[in-house]
Design a protein around this motif. Structure first.
Motif, PDB file in Angstrom:
ATOM      1  N   PHE A  25       0.843  -1.194   0.000  1.00  0.00           N
ATOM      2  CA  PHE A  25       0.000   0.000   0.000  1.00  0.00           C
ATOM      3  C   PHE A  25       0.880   1.247   0.000  1.00  0.00           C
ATOM      4  CE2 PHE A  25      -3.040  -3.125   0.992  1.00  0.00           C
ATOM      5  CZ  PHE A  25      -4.322  -2.592   0.958  1.00  0.00           C
ATOM      6  N   SER A 315      -1.368  -1.001  -4.139  1.00  0.00           N
ATOM      7  CA  SER A 315      -2.645  -0.307  -3.989  1.00  0.00           C
ATOM      8  C   SER A 315      -2.420   1.113  -3.481  1.00  0.00           C
ATOM      9  CB  SER A 315      -3.560  -1.048  -2.996  1.00  0.00           C
ATOM     10  OG  SER A 315      -4.739  -0.290  -2.748  1.00  0.00           O
ATOM     11  N   LEU A 317      -5.080   2.783  -2.349  1.00  0.00           N
ATOM     12  CA  LEU A 317      -6.275   3.025  -1.546  1.00  0.00           C
ATOM     13  C   LEU A 317      -5.891   3.736  -0.251  1.00  0.00           C
ATOM     14  CD1 LEU A 317      -9.382   2.366  -1.046  1.00  0.00           C
ATOM     15  CD2 LEU A 317      -8.512   0.413   0.293  1.00  0.00           C
ATOM     16  N   THR A 327     -11.591  -5.386   8.395  1.00  0.00           N
ATOM     17  CA  THR A 327     -11.023  -6.263   7.367  1.00  0.00           C
ATOM     18  C   THR A 327     -10.860  -7.678   7.903  1.00  0.00           C
ATOM     19  OG1 THR A 327      -9.850  -4.399   6.372  1.00  0.00           O
ATOM     20  CG2 THR A 327      -9.070  -6.603   5.813  1.00  0.00           C
ATOM     21  N   PHE A 345     -10.982  -3.418   3.845  1.00  0.00           N
ATOM     22  CA  PHE A 345     -10.307  -3.339   2.554  1.00  0.00           C
ATOM     23  C   PHE A 345     -10.021  -4.737   1.999  1.00  0.00           C
ATOM     24  CE2 PHE A 345      -7.127  -2.429   5.907  1.00  0.00           C
ATOM     25  CZ  PHE A 345      -6.240  -3.496   5.749  1.00  0.00           C
ATOM     26  N   THR A 348     -10.013  -5.085  -1.753  1.00  0.00           N
ATOM     27  CA  THR A 348      -8.755  -4.663  -2.378  1.00  0.00           C
ATOM     28  C   THR A 348      -7.702  -5.753  -2.270  1.00  0.00           C
ATOM     29  OG1 THR A 348      -9.158  -2.303  -2.034  1.00  0.00           O
ATOM     30  CG2 THR A 348      -6.866  -2.990  -2.234  1.00  0.00           C
ATOM     31  N   GLY A 351      -8.848  -8.618  -4.533  1.00  0.00           N
ATOM     32  CA  GLY A 351      -9.185  -8.274  -5.907  1.00  0.00           C
ATOM     33  C   GLY A 351     -10.575  -8.726  -6.305  1.00  0.00           C
ATOM     34  N   GLN A 355     -14.876  -2.128  -3.688  1.00  0.00           N
ATOM     35  CA  GLN A 355     -14.221  -1.551  -2.517  1.00  0.00           C
ATOM     36  C   GLN A 355     -14.894  -0.247  -2.113  1.00  0.00           C
ATOM     37  OE1 GLN A 355     -11.387  -2.583  -0.432  1.00  0.00           O
ATOM     38  NE2 GLN A 355     -12.489  -0.992   0.695  1.00  0.00           N
ATOM     39  N   ARG A 357     -14.951   3.209  -0.044  1.00  0.00           N
ATOM     40  CA  ARG A 357     -13.862   4.139   0.270  1.00  0.00           C
ATOM     41  C   ARG A 357     -14.329   5.150   1.310  1.00  0.00           C
ATOM     42  NH1 ARG A 357     -10.052   3.858  -4.182  1.00  0.00           N
ATOM     43  NH2 ARG A 357      -9.130   5.854  -3.571  1.00  0.00           N
TER      44      ARG A 357
END
Length: 387
Positions: A25, A315, A317, A327, A345, A348, A351, A355, A357
């Motif tokens: 990330f 990512s 994000l 999570t 998340f 994310t 995949g 997602q 936000r």
């Protein structure tokens, strides 16, 4: 300070390999700029505006202000799902016997430093195993000793994996490296012999322990931590748990340390002998630990799960510590509190799915003069000196 995030001076081969095998990330944030409130956010899933602990606050003779029994931690939620839970490293959320005792906050086994102040030395005269004080004969709280605490903590974490290989487990390993002081066994220091020829000795001012080679020992400490993580990953593979274990690496605040003026301005410096400017510890970001500027809260976050998380993925994000509980809750089937602030998340990581936000990310920190920050899209707002 990781190679996978651009550092070129410190060797972190195991974490770099973990990043190649998992997801890295770029816009991940700690819960707070310092230890206790950041860990409170992680453990309770509430951002700094709602979390119980807002700053480091000591309790004498040992420990920190405790989180209350009413706070339901990540460990408690996973334990309710049948996970064996263990914490190895530094706690800082309540002394033994208080409501914040790790054993009263969902952990079956705790080993390490209960108190953050005690964790300023890697050769302490004691650690804690649950409610039992473990004396370390031959350690004098000096520059050297017989028992290097990080190695003891690593060994306990590895044994926890072995002991629980046949049952679901949650292992929380808040290693203290590279927290103060600058101390590492000679075998690690030798790895950086001559690496930084212009390495002025640190004289120990401001109450920290001196060291003749501060840059070398700082780098060596991180490489030793990296070695520990490599051993954990290797053990998971040896026990054939590799494909069934999500492993996450992150940090509880940004790079340390510079100079903080009496007016709480953050300036380049070498507090405690560390040299965050030389190592590029905060990258292009402003300030460092203790500040709600990006340098104080933007942290590494690497997640690895073979067969589930795409290798070598990245990512951007924006996410934070308070997103970890939902999570792992979604992953384990654990219920989440209605007053939690985080967003899972997991889509994310895997995949899969859409997602959600955050509209914004927020920090409310009572230390270093009193600070607040919000990130809204590509914008950042701050308030400082709020005391």
């Amino acid at each position: 300070d990781l190679g996978s995030y651009g550092n070129t001076k410190i060797r972190t081969p195991q974490l770099d390999q973990m990043a190649r095998e998992g997801m890295r990330f770029t816009d991940f944030y700690a819960g707070s700029p310092v230890c206790a409130p950041s860990r409170c956010v992680l453990m309770t899933g509430k951002h700094g505006g709602h979390a119980f602990i807002r700053d480091n606050k000591e309790v004498q003779p040992e420990g920190q202000y405790p989180i209350p029994a009413s706070e339901v931690t990540l460990a408690e939620r996973l334990k309710a799902q049948g996970y064996v839970t263990g914490a190895f490293g530094k706690w800082g959320l309540g002394f033994v016997g208080t409501e914040g005792d790790p054993n009263k906050q969902g952990f079956d086994l705790f080993y390490g430093y209960n108190c953050q102040r005690e964790a300023h030395n890697f050769y302490p005269d004691h650690l804690w195993r649950n409610d039992r004080k473990v004396m370390l004969e031959g350690n004098t709280r000096g520059l050297t000793g017989k028992h290097y605490s990080h190695d003891l903590i690593e060994a306990e974490a590895l044994q926890f994996i072995r002991d629980n290989k046949d049952t679901p487990f949650f292992l929380y390993a808040p290693f203290t490296i590279p927290h103060l002081a600058l101390q590492v066994p000679d075998d690690s220091l030798a790895e950086y012999a001559g690496a930084f020829p212009d390495d002025p000795p640190y004289d120990g001012k401001n109450g920290y322990l001196p060291h003749p080679h501060p840059r070398a020992v700082y780098a060596a400490m991180i490489t030793r931590m990296d070695r520990s993580i490599g051993r954990m990953l290797a053990l998971l593979k040896e026990l054939r748990l590799d494909d069934n274990t999500l492993v996450i690496f992150t940090s509880d605040n940004g790079g340390a340390f510079g100079e903080v003026t009496k007016d709480f301005e953050f300036k380049p410096g070498r507090l405690g002998g560390t040299d965050y400017v030389f190592f590029g510890s905060t990258g292009k970001f402003r300030a460092f630990k203790g500040s709600v500027y990006e340098g104080g809260i933007r942290v590494p976050f690497i997640a690895r799960w073979p067969g589930k998380i795409k290798a070598g993925s990245v990512s951007n994000l924006p996410a934070a510590f308070y997103d970890v509980m939902p999570t792992l809750g979604e992953l384990s089937g654990a219920s989440m509190p209605k007053d939690a602030d985080g967003i899972s998340f997991l889509p994310t990581l895997l995949g899969k799915g859409k997602q959600r936000r955050h509209e914004f990310l927020v920090w409310d920190f009572n230390g270093y003069g009193g600070q607040q920050a919000v990130r809204l899209g590509e914008w950042k707002g701050l308030r400082r000196n709020l005391h």
